[in-house]
Design an enzyme around this catalytic site. Structure first.
Site, PDB file in Angstrom:
ATOM      1  N   ARG A 105     -31.003 -24.380   3.063  1.00 31.95           N
ATOM      2  CA  ARG A 105     -31.289 -24.822   4.429  1.00 31.95           C
ATOM      3  C   ARG A 105     -30.081 -24.644   5.346  1.00 31.95           C
ATOM      4  O   ARG A 105     -30.219 -24.216   6.497  1.00 31.95           O
ATOM      5  CB  ARG A 105     -31.747 -26.284   4.416  1.00 31.95           C
ATOM      6  N   LYS A 140     -22.073 -22.493  28.130  1.00 32.39           N
ATOM      7  CA  LYS A 140     -23.243 -23.337  27.852  1.00 32.39           C
ATOM      8  C   LYS A 140     -23.636 -23.165  26.382  1.00 32.39           C
ATOM      9  O   LYS A 140     -24.573 -22.446  26.042  1.00 32.39           O
ATOM     10  CB  LYS A 140     -24.388 -22.980  28.784  1.00 32.39           C
ATOM     11  N   LYS A 172     -14.675 -23.521  41.174  1.00 36.34           N
ATOM     12  CA  LYS A 172     -16.072 -23.757  41.505  1.00 36.34           C
ATOM     13  C   LYS A 172     -16.167 -24.677  42.722  1.00 36.34           C
ATOM     14  O   LYS A 172     -15.161 -25.087  43.295  1.00 36.34           O
ATOM     15  CB  LYS A 172     -16.804 -24.326  40.288  1.00 36.34           C
ATOM     16  N   GLU A 201     -15.834 -19.021  42.698  1.00 36.77           N
ATOM     17  CA  GLU A 201     -17.266 -19.033  42.969  1.00 36.77           C
ATOM     18  C   GLU A 201     -17.498 -19.083  44.471  1.00 36.77           C
ATOM     19  O   GLU A 201     -16.928 -19.911  45.170  1.00 36.77           O
ATOM     20  CB  GLU A 201     -17.896 -20.252  42.298  1.00 36.77           C
ATOM     21  N   ASP A 222     -22.750 -17.093  43.245  1.00 38.87           N
ATOM     22  CA  ASP A 222     -23.604 -18.082  42.603  1.00 38.87           C
ATOM     23  C   ASP A 222     -24.950 -18.209  43.308  1.00 38.87           C
ATOM     24  O   ASP A 222     -25.013 -18.525  44.500  1.00 38.87           O
ATOM     25  CB  ASP A 222     -22.894 -19.439  42.595  1.00 38.87           C
TER      26      ASP A 222
END
Length: 287
Positions: A105, A140, A172, A201, A222
């Protein structure tokens, strides 16, 4: 990075990862196998794709079997980064049945997760093939899995963006709001003399010239629509690389790439990729 032991992990990190994952799954041991399988019984096993996939994490998966049975025989039939069809064997095993079942597993979870990322990444990379635009991943990632998830993204055809916050300066909107404007924030970052590339950004085309005049090395556009991206590319006129980001989907990425941006970053390749369907089938062998 690809020269590291397994999925981007060096020897120490690999050992720690395997111990952590096995410890989580095994506890005091595999009670079912220990109660039902003779200790000297041997298995042969085949890991095979049950859907078309891009393979990632084979050596890492093998490490779980090796940890519980150092004498296990392993044959790598495929390699990381390879696209295989459904039904294709990717790994063969021969060894003691109990440790093989105990490692199953942990090995499958890891291999399915990384191959899922590589498979979805390849879809995005293929979607922009021929445009000259480069696919990037993001930060992320699942906490604790960044190194191996970004490895899987590379196997799928993406380039890694920042691995950590110390890899580059990315200004940002919150940094800009705190400092009081794009130009002031970029100037402060350049004045810090970190030796790192300064990326900023921008949400509007009007922010581009102030950012460039202050010394920005790269722009992140963005959540701009296609018309605005094309205008941004025109204004920049090749002075710095441009990255498009925000809400990118498989059905939109090619149009974004065709605006002329240098990069497109996609958070969902690490954040939302489903596990690949990979099976492990056993057959008993003579002890």
């Amino acid at each position: 990075m690809e020269a590291a032991t397994a999925a981007g992990l060096d020897d120490g990190a690999l050992s720690a990862f395997v111990e952590m994952v096995l410890g989580e799954d095994l506890g005091a041991g595999d009670a079912t196998s220990n109660a039902t399988i003779p200790p000297d019984m041997r298995f042969s096993a085949v890991l095979a794709a049950r859907q078309p996939i891009v393979v990632a994490g084979l050596e890492l998966a093998a490490a779980f079997f090796r940890r519980l049975d150092p004498a296990v025989e392993i044959e790598f039939v495929a390699k990381d980064g390879e696209a295989v069809d459904a039904g294709t064997p990717i790994l063969r095993l021969a060894g003691l049945a109990r440790p093989m079942l105990a490692a199953e597993r942990s090995a499958l979870n890891t291999l399915q997760h990384l191959s899922g990322i590589a498979t979805v990444t390849r879809e995005y990379a293929d979607a922009i093939a021929g445009t000259g635009c480069i696919l990037l991943d993001t930060r992320k990632t699942i906490p604790g899995l960044r190194v191996i998830e970004k490895y899987a993204a590379r196997m799928g055809g993406a380039q890694n963006h920042r691995m950590r916050l110390d890899d580059g300066i990315l200004i940002k909107d919150n940094h800009i709001a705190a400092r009081g404007g794009v130009a002031a924030t970029v100037a402060a970052a350049k004045a810090a003399n970190t030796g790192l590339e300064v990326q900023v950004e921008v949400d509007t085309v009007d922010q581009i010239e102030p950012a460039l005049k202050a010394g920005a090395d790269r722009l992140l556009c963005d959540n701009m629509d296609l018309a605005t991206l094309r205008e941004a590319v025109r204004v920049v006129a090749g002075r710095v690389p441009i990255e498009a980001s925000g809400g990118v989907r498989l059905n939109t990425i090619r149009d974004i790439a065709l605006t002329g941006v240098t990069y497109v970053s996609v958070g969902r390749i690490t954040q939302s990729s489903p596990a690949a369907d990979i099976g492990l089938d056993y057959s008993p062998t003579a002890a």
